[in-house]
Design an enzyme around this catalytic site. Structure first.
Site, PDB file in Angstrom:
ATOM      1  N   TYR A   1      -7.552  14.925  -8.066  1.00  0.00           N
ATOM      2  CA  TYR A   1      -6.621  14.192  -8.955  1.00  0.00           C
ATOM      3  C   TYR A   1      -5.612  15.165  -9.566  1.00  0.00           C
ATOM      4  O   TYR A   1      -4.399  14.937  -9.518  1.00  0.00           O
ATOM      5  CB  TYR A   1      -7.432  13.491 -10.044  1.00  0.00           C
ATOM      6  CG  TYR A   1      -6.605  12.692 -11.029  1.00  0.00           C
ATOM      7  CD1 TYR A   1      -6.070  11.450 -10.667  1.00  0.00           C
ATOM      8  CD2 TYR A   1      -6.366  13.161 -12.317  1.00  0.00           C
ATOM      9  CE1 TYR A   1      -5.324  10.708 -11.575  1.00  0.00           C
ATOM     10  CE2 TYR A   1      -5.625  12.425 -13.230  1.00  0.00           C
ATOM     11  CZ  TYR A   1      -5.101  11.192 -12.855  1.00  0.00           C
ATOM     12  OH  TYR A   1      -4.359  10.457 -13.754  1.00  0.00           O
TER      13      TYR A   1
ATOM     14  N   ASP B   1       0.893  -1.151   0.000  1.00  0.00           N
ATOM     15  CA  ASP B   1       0.000   0.000   0.000  1.00  0.00           C
ATOM     16  C   ASP B   1       0.935   1.206   0.000  1.00  0.00           C
ATOM     17  O   ASP B   1       1.653   1.440   0.988  1.00  0.00           O
ATOM     18  CB  ASP B   1      -0.897  -0.010   1.245  1.00  0.00           C
ATOM     19  CG  ASP B   1      -1.800   1.220   1.320  1.00  0.00           C
ATOM     20  OD1 ASP B   1      -1.523   2.216   0.615  1.00  0.00           O
ATOM     21  OD2 ASP B   1      -2.774   1.187   2.091  1.00  0.00           O
ATOM     22  N   VAL B   2       0.949   1.966  -1.083  1.00  0.00           N
ATOM     23  CA  VAL B   2       1.960   3.031  -1.233  1.00  0.00           C
ATOM     24  C   VAL B   2       1.848   4.105  -0.160  1.00  0.00           C
ATOM     25  O   VAL B   2       2.781   4.877   0.034  1.00  0.00           O
ATOM     26  CB  VAL B   2       1.900   3.698  -2.631  1.00  0.00           C
ATOM     27  CG1 VAL B   2       2.318   2.733  -3.722  1.00  0.00           C
ATOM     28  CG2 VAL B   2       0.532   4.318  -2.922  1.00  0.00           C
TER      29      VAL B   2
HETATM   30  N1  LIG Z   1      -5.642   5.677 -17.688  1.00  0.00           N
HETATM   31  C1  LIG Z   1      -5.492   6.923 -18.069  1.00  0.00           C
HETATM   32  O1  LIG Z   1      -6.208   7.454 -18.930  1.00  0.00           O
HETATM   33  C2  LIG Z   1      -4.391   7.758 -17.455  1.00  0.00           C
HETATM   34  C3  LIG Z   1      -4.118   9.043 -17.964  1.00  0.00           C
HETATM   35  C4  LIG Z   1      -3.099   9.794 -17.399  1.00  0.00           C
HETATM   36  C5  LIG Z   1      -2.367   9.268 -16.351  1.00  0.00           C
HETATM   37  N2  LIG Z   1      -2.659   8.031 -15.883  1.00  0.00           N
HETATM   38  C6  LIG Z   1      -1.871   7.539 -14.758  1.00  0.00           C
HETATM   39  O2  LIG Z   1      -1.328   6.267 -15.090  1.00  0.00           O
HETATM   40  C7  LIG Z   1      -1.201   5.476 -13.900  1.00  0.00           C
HETATM   41  C8  LIG Z   1      -1.857   4.109 -14.070  1.00  0.00           C
HETATM   42  O3  LIG Z   1      -3.220   4.288 -14.397  1.00  0.00           O
HETATM   43  P1  LIG Z   1      -4.134   3.045 -14.848  1.00  0.00           P
HETATM   44  O4  LIG Z   1      -5.049   3.545 -15.886  1.00  0.00           O
HETATM   45  O5  LIG Z   1      -3.294   1.861 -15.136  1.00  0.00           O
HETATM   46  O6  LIG Z   1      -4.969   2.809 -13.486  1.00  0.00           O
HETATM   47  P2  LIG Z   1      -5.592   1.465 -12.870  1.00  0.00           P
HETATM   48  O7  LIG Z   1      -6.665   1.901 -11.950  1.00  0.00           O
HETATM   49  O8  LIG Z   1      -5.928   0.476 -13.955  1.00  0.00           O
HETATM   50  O9  LIG Z   1      -4.372   0.848 -12.038  1.00  0.00           O
HETATM   51  C9  LIG Z   1      -3.918   1.471 -10.867  1.00  0.00           C
HETATM   52  C10 LIG Z   1      -3.239   0.424 -10.008  1.00  0.00           C
HETATM   53  O10 LIG Z   1      -2.839   1.068  -8.789  1.00  0.00           O
HETATM   54  C11 LIG Z   1      -3.157   0.190  -7.720  1.00  0.00           C
HETATM   55  N3  LIG Z   1      -3.338   0.947  -6.472  1.00  0.00           N
HETATM   56  C12 LIG Z   1      -4.354   1.771  -6.120  1.00  0.00           C
HETATM   57  N4  LIG Z   1      -4.175   2.236  -4.878  1.00  0.00           N
HETATM   58  C13 LIG Z   1      -3.007   1.702  -4.430  1.00  0.00           C
HETATM   59  C14 LIG Z   1      -2.269   1.804  -3.224  1.00  0.00           C
HETATM   60  N5  LIG Z   1      -2.716   2.531  -2.172  1.00  0.00           N
HETATM   61  N6  LIG Z   1      -1.097   1.133  -3.124  1.00  0.00           N
HETATM   62  C15 LIG Z   1      -0.640   0.367  -4.130  1.00  0.00           C
HETATM   63  N7  LIG Z   1      -1.291   0.221  -5.297  1.00  0.00           N
HETATM   64  C16 LIG Z   1      -2.459   0.879  -5.446  1.00  0.00           C
HETATM   65  C17 LIG Z   1      -4.438  -0.516  -8.141  1.00  0.00           C
HETATM   66  O11 LIG Z   1      -4.641  -1.711  -7.403  1.00  0.00           O
HETATM   67  C18 LIG Z   1      -4.158  -0.743  -9.614  1.00  0.00           C
HETATM   68  O12 LIG Z   1      -3.470  -1.970  -9.821  1.00  0.00           O
HETATM   69  C19 LIG Z   1      -1.818   6.323 -12.772  1.00  0.00           C
HETATM   70  O13 LIG Z   1      -0.778   7.042 -12.123  1.00  0.00           O
HETATM   71  C20 LIG Z   1      -2.720   7.295 -13.512  1.00  0.00           C
HETATM   72  O14 LIG Z   1      -2.962   8.473 -12.797  1.00  0.00           O
HETATM   73  C21 LIG Z   1      -3.639   7.257 -16.406  1.00  0.00           C
END
Ligand SMILES: NC(=O)c1ccc[n+]([C@@H]2O[C@H](COP(=O)([O-])OP(=O)(O)OC[C@H]3O[C@@H](n4cnc5c(N)ncnc54)[C@H](O)[C@@H]3O)[C@@H](O)[C@H]2O)c1
Length: 251
Positions: free
Chosen positions: A156, A62-63
């Site tokens: 966010y 958990d980060v």
């Molecule tokens: N998907 C998009 O459109 C998008 C756009 C810009 C930036 N991002 C960034 O890219 C990154 C990944 O996004 P994604 O789309 O893969 O999201 P996602 O929700 O599919 O995956 C996020 C992961 O983080 C994990 N997580 C959540 N809370 C946590 C915690 N407290 N400790 C450890 N792990 C935890 C979840 O279990 C999940 O596996 C994020 O930083 C997001 O902000 C995504």
């Protein structure tokens, strides 16, 4: 093999972008620790890496918890003898909202996972990097951390803006120890997270209008930029914020 011999932690590596980073890093020769609160999906992600011919392990993290970070770093010190790359990718996002619709609790949760989490990881890894003579951090921010924030969830956007500054400060304070730190700023990626954020069809259509390339990013297009910043190919790049956004920010 662009990451031959490297040892990497990918937070949030169980799903979405993080799982794709883990696979690509492993195919490029890295050993990868998938560090996620969702350890069940983390194991599936680690199996996918093994199926692709790479090496990965799944560790529960958990980060937001300093004690979890300490256990992960101690485990990897035993397993691998060190860590070369940290990708701060774990984050949460919710639908587009106005300030008055966000509760203080929502704000705290976004800040804890998206901003404090990467701070704790950086803080825990710096002594490891110092002992080894260097290391690389890639922070996964967002276009929301640089601009277009008015159309985002305020919690966010502000958490991602904090990550942009954490990147610059880390780069400036630790360059003389061989530590590089850069941030990636994706626009909307074709992913579950974007589908949740733009579940309202009108919001999705409005979002597309603000993307000059006229489409969402493919996950692999974002992973390629992360791989470049994680590898030695970017050895003179630190403190940089790289948009991967289909020109969203130059509109
Ligand atoms: N998907 C998009 O459109 C998008 C756009 C810009 C930036 N991002 C960034 O890219 C990154 C990944 O996004 P994604 O789309 O893969 O999201 P996602 O929700 O599919 O995956 C996020 C992961 O983080 C994990 N997580 C959540 N809370 C946590 C915690 N407290 N400790 C450890 N792990 C935890 C979840 O279990 C999940 O596996 C994020 O930083 C997001 O902000 C995504």
């Amino acid at each position: 093999m662009r990451l031959e011999g490297k040892r990497a932690i990918v937070t949030g590596g169980a799903n979405g972008l993080g799982a794709a980073i883990a696979r690509r890093f492993a195919v490029e020769g890295a050993r990868v620790a998938i560090a996620d609160i969702d350890d069940r999906a983390g194991m599936v992600s680690a199996d996918a890496v093994a199926t692709a011919g790479g090496q990965a392990c799944s560790l529960r993290l958990d980060v937001t918890r300093e004690e979890d970070w300490a256990l992960v770093v101690a485990d990897l010190a035993k397993r691998w003898g060190g860590i070369d790359i940290l990708v701060n990718n774990a984050a949460i996002a919710s639908g587009l909202t106005r300030i008055e619709d966000r509760s203080p609790e929502d704000w705290d949760r976004s800040m804890a996972i998206n901003a404090k989490g990467p701070f704790l990881g950086t803080r825990m890894l710096l002594p490891v990097f110092r002992r080894q003579g260097g290391g690389t951090i890639v922070n996964i921010s967002s276009v929301a951390g640089l601009g277009q924030s008015q159309i985002m969830d305020p919690a966010y956007a502000c958490s991602k803006a904090a990550l942009t500054m954490l990147t610059r400060i880390t780069a400036a304070q630790h360059a003389d120890e061989g530590v590089r730190c850069n941030s990636i700023h994706p626009g909307p990626i074709d992913s579950d997270l974007a589908r949740i954020a733009y579940s309202d069809g009108d919001a999705f259509a409005r979002r597309l209008l603000r993307l000059p390339l006229g489409r969402l990013a493919k996950i692999d297009e974002v992973v390629s930029a992360i791989l470049f910043l994680a590898s030695d190919e970017s050895s003179y790049i630190t403190g940089a914020a790289l948009p991967v956004d289909g020109a969203a920010l130059v509109q």
